[in-house]
Design a protein around this motif. Structure first.
Motif, mmCIF file in Angstrom:
data_model
loop_
_atom_site.group_PDB
_atom_site.id
_atom_site.type_symbol
_atom_site.label_atom_id
_atom_site.label_comp_id
_atom_site.label_asym_id
_atom_site.label_seq_id
_atom_site.Cartn_x
_atom_site.Cartn_y
_atom_site.Cartn_z
ATOM 1 N N LEU A 118 -18.575 -12.872 -43.735
ATOM 2 C CA LEU A 118 -18.045 -12.435 -45.020
ATOM 3 C C LEU A 118 -19.017 -11.476 -45.705
ATOM 4 N N SER A 119 -18.515 -10.775 -46.707
ATOM 5 C CA SER A 119 -19.320 -9.752 -47.390
ATOM 6 C C SER A 119 -20.504 -10.341 -48.139
ATOM 7 N N ASP A 120 -20.412 -11.627 -48.545
ATOM 8 C CA ASP A 120 -21.522 -12.224 -49.279
ATOM 9 C C ASP A 120 -22.552 -12.875 -48.373
ATOM 10 N N GLY A 121 -22.398 -12.721 -47.057
ATOM 11 C CA GLY A 121 -23.362 -13.277 -46.114
ATOM 12 C C GLY A 121 -22.956 -14.620 -45.530
ATOM 13 N N ALA A 122 -21.915 -15.209 -46.100
ATOM 14 C CA ALA A 122 -21.440 -16.488 -45.560
ATOM 15 C C ALA A 122 -20.714 -16.260 -44.235
ATOM 16 N N VAL A 123 -20.580 -17.357 -43.469
ATOM 17 C CA VAL A 123 -19.865 -17.315 -42.184
ATOM 18 C C VAL A 123 -18.719 -18.315 -42.253
#
Length: 485
Positions: free
Chosen positions: A384-389
């Motif tokens: 995801l764009s916020d660094g989450a997977v």
């Protein structure tokens, strides 16, 4: 003793015997073993024909038939036991128990299964009873076959075959009742509204019952059934079998001949060569020729022989359940014995008890809820764009109880801050999805797991999905993995 490949005891090859075989007309006998066979017949057929109509209350919206194989609902019901498709291992256990039961019966009393409990034997006995009541006993039937066709003979034949077809038809009809609600299916069959498959299977089973029990009879036992060949390899010298005690019966001869020999001081056996044992045999075996492939150990020859012994003033038991070893011991003046408990039978009983115990424990402790997990294959994960997977899963929840139940879904093995969402499911008070599952059913949900943006994780993390029932707190788990870059 004749070779096992000789059903008739004549010494001929089986193919030659089959080609020269004559129709068998078993005579009616009365005695202990005939009474046992009648009792078994009434008990087994009573269970088979009427068990589908026995009711068992399982609660609202659940089938109330005590024994039912619900193909549409993918369930099998046996009174208080309900078996799901994924519990097919219970069927495996039953098959093992059936095999061990056959082995045990064979070790104790030879083909006692064939003589008393085999469906072929039971239905053949019933068909023979009909034949005797429409055409007469052995001599009457032989005489009838030789007579020209008259109205009386035609009437007897029509009566016999009509009754045979009625029994065969009800046999097929009873079988399909185990796969649907019996009273409902009976009404549908009577009104022509039942499914085509029901009529098809009734027709198939009507034909096979009529053919096997009415026409093929002993040919099934001798030529079609594999069990005689298998049991011959499993039996031993201490198994009780229907045995002609030749140490007492030989030399055989008519009653007058034997009395004359006794008066002259010559050896004379108790066998009066009346052939009643042979005439009583449903497979046409003369037991005096020794153990043969066609002998189903039904004991009818024992009843026939005992009746003759009573008439000639000789002790009963010229034919009896015995062993060849005992005959040899009597001829040597030694004491006879019967040893039921021996290593072979102990092992069979131990295996039966072990399998029964395992199945009983599995039934008593089995979970009434379950969860299975299937990881998305494409894509395996999404950054995801916020660094989450994010990883996606398809989860199926199982509810085996007959009431609606709610389950709290959680995930274990992930770092703190992991977020869990079930598509279309509201989050509970605890922030975890609460999934409702209907009675005796499953529910499939789409689940998304989000790792924290700053989490340091290996590429593959084993995780566990846990469902917790909201009322009783019952728990079930399913494992999978979380994939990261």
């Amino acid at each position: 003793m004749r070779a096992e490949t000789d059903p008739s005891g004549s010494g001929a090859h089986p193919d030659e015997w089959f080609a020269s075989a004559k129709k068998i007309y078993p005579m009616a006998v009365h005695g202990t073993f005939r009474k046992i066979k009648w009792a078994v017949l009434f008990a087994t057929l009573g269970i088979y024909y009427f068990l589908p109509f026995v009711r068992w209350d399982r609660g609202p919206d659940a089938p109330d038939q005590a024994v039912l194989v619900d193909m549409a609902g993918r369930r099998a019901y046996f009174f208080f036991i309900e078996i799901w498709p994924q519990e097919v291992y219970y069927l495996t256990g039953l098959l093992i128990l059936a095999a061990m039961g056959l082995f045990l019966m064979n070790a104790v009393a030879g083909r006692v299964w064939c003589g008393y409990l085999c469906p072929q034997t039971v239905w053949t006995d019933l068909f023979l009873w009909v034949e005797r009541h429409t055409e007469g006993d052995r001599r009457d039937r032989i005489r009838l076959e030789k007579q020209p066709w008259t109205l009386k003979k035609i009437g007897q034949k029509i009566s016999k075959h009509t009754l045979w077809l009625m029994i065969a038809w009800w046999t097929g009809g009873a079988w399909v009742l185990y796969f649907a609600d019996a009273p409902t299916l009976v009404m549908d069959l009577a009104t022509g509204q039942a499914a085509f498959a029901a009529y098809l299977w009734i027709g198939i089973l009507t034909f096979t019952t009529y053919a096997l029990a009415g026409h093929m009879r002993e040919q099934v036992c001798i030529f079609l059934c594999p069990w005689p060949r298998i049991q011959a390899a499993l039996t031993d010298e201490e198994a009780l079998n229907v045995t002609y005690r030749y140490d007492r019966g030989e030399p055989r001869g008519s009653l007058k001949q034997n009395l004359k020999r006794e008066a002259e001081g010559l050896p004379a056996g108790d066998c009066v060569d009346c052939h009643q044992c042979f005439h009583a045999c449903p497979t046409g075996v003369d037991i005096r020729n020794g153990t043969q492939l066609g002998c189903i150990q039904c004991g009818l020859c024992i009843d026939a022989c005992d009746d003759v012994m009573d008439k000639v003033g000789k002790p009963r038991g010229l034919i009896a359940y015995d062993t060849d070893e005992n005959i040899k011991r009597r001829m040597e003046g030694k004491e006879t014995f019967v040893r039921i408990v021996r290593p072979r039978t102990v092992i069979y009983v131990a295996v039966i008890l072990l399998i029964t115990g395992i199945m009983a424990y599995a039934l008593a402790t089995r979970e009434l809820e379950g969860v299975s997990v299937l990881h998305d294959r494409n894509p395996i994960y999404v950054e995801l764009s916020d660094g989450a997977v994010r990883n996606g899963y398809t989860i199926r929840l199982l509810n085996k109880r007959q009431v609606q139940r709610d389950f709290i879904l959680s995930v274990e093995g992930m770092p703190e801050g992991t977020r869990l969402e079930a598509v279309g499911i509201n989050q509970g008070v605890s922030g975890r999805p609460v999934i409702g599952v209907g009675p005796d059913t499953t529910r499939e949900v789409r689940v998304l797991v989000f790792s924290p943006a700053d989490a340091e994780m290996p590429k593959t993390t084993p995780i566990t999905f846990r469902i917790t029932e909201t009322v009783m707190g019952e728990v079930a788990t399913g494992t999978d993995f979380f994939k990261a870059p």
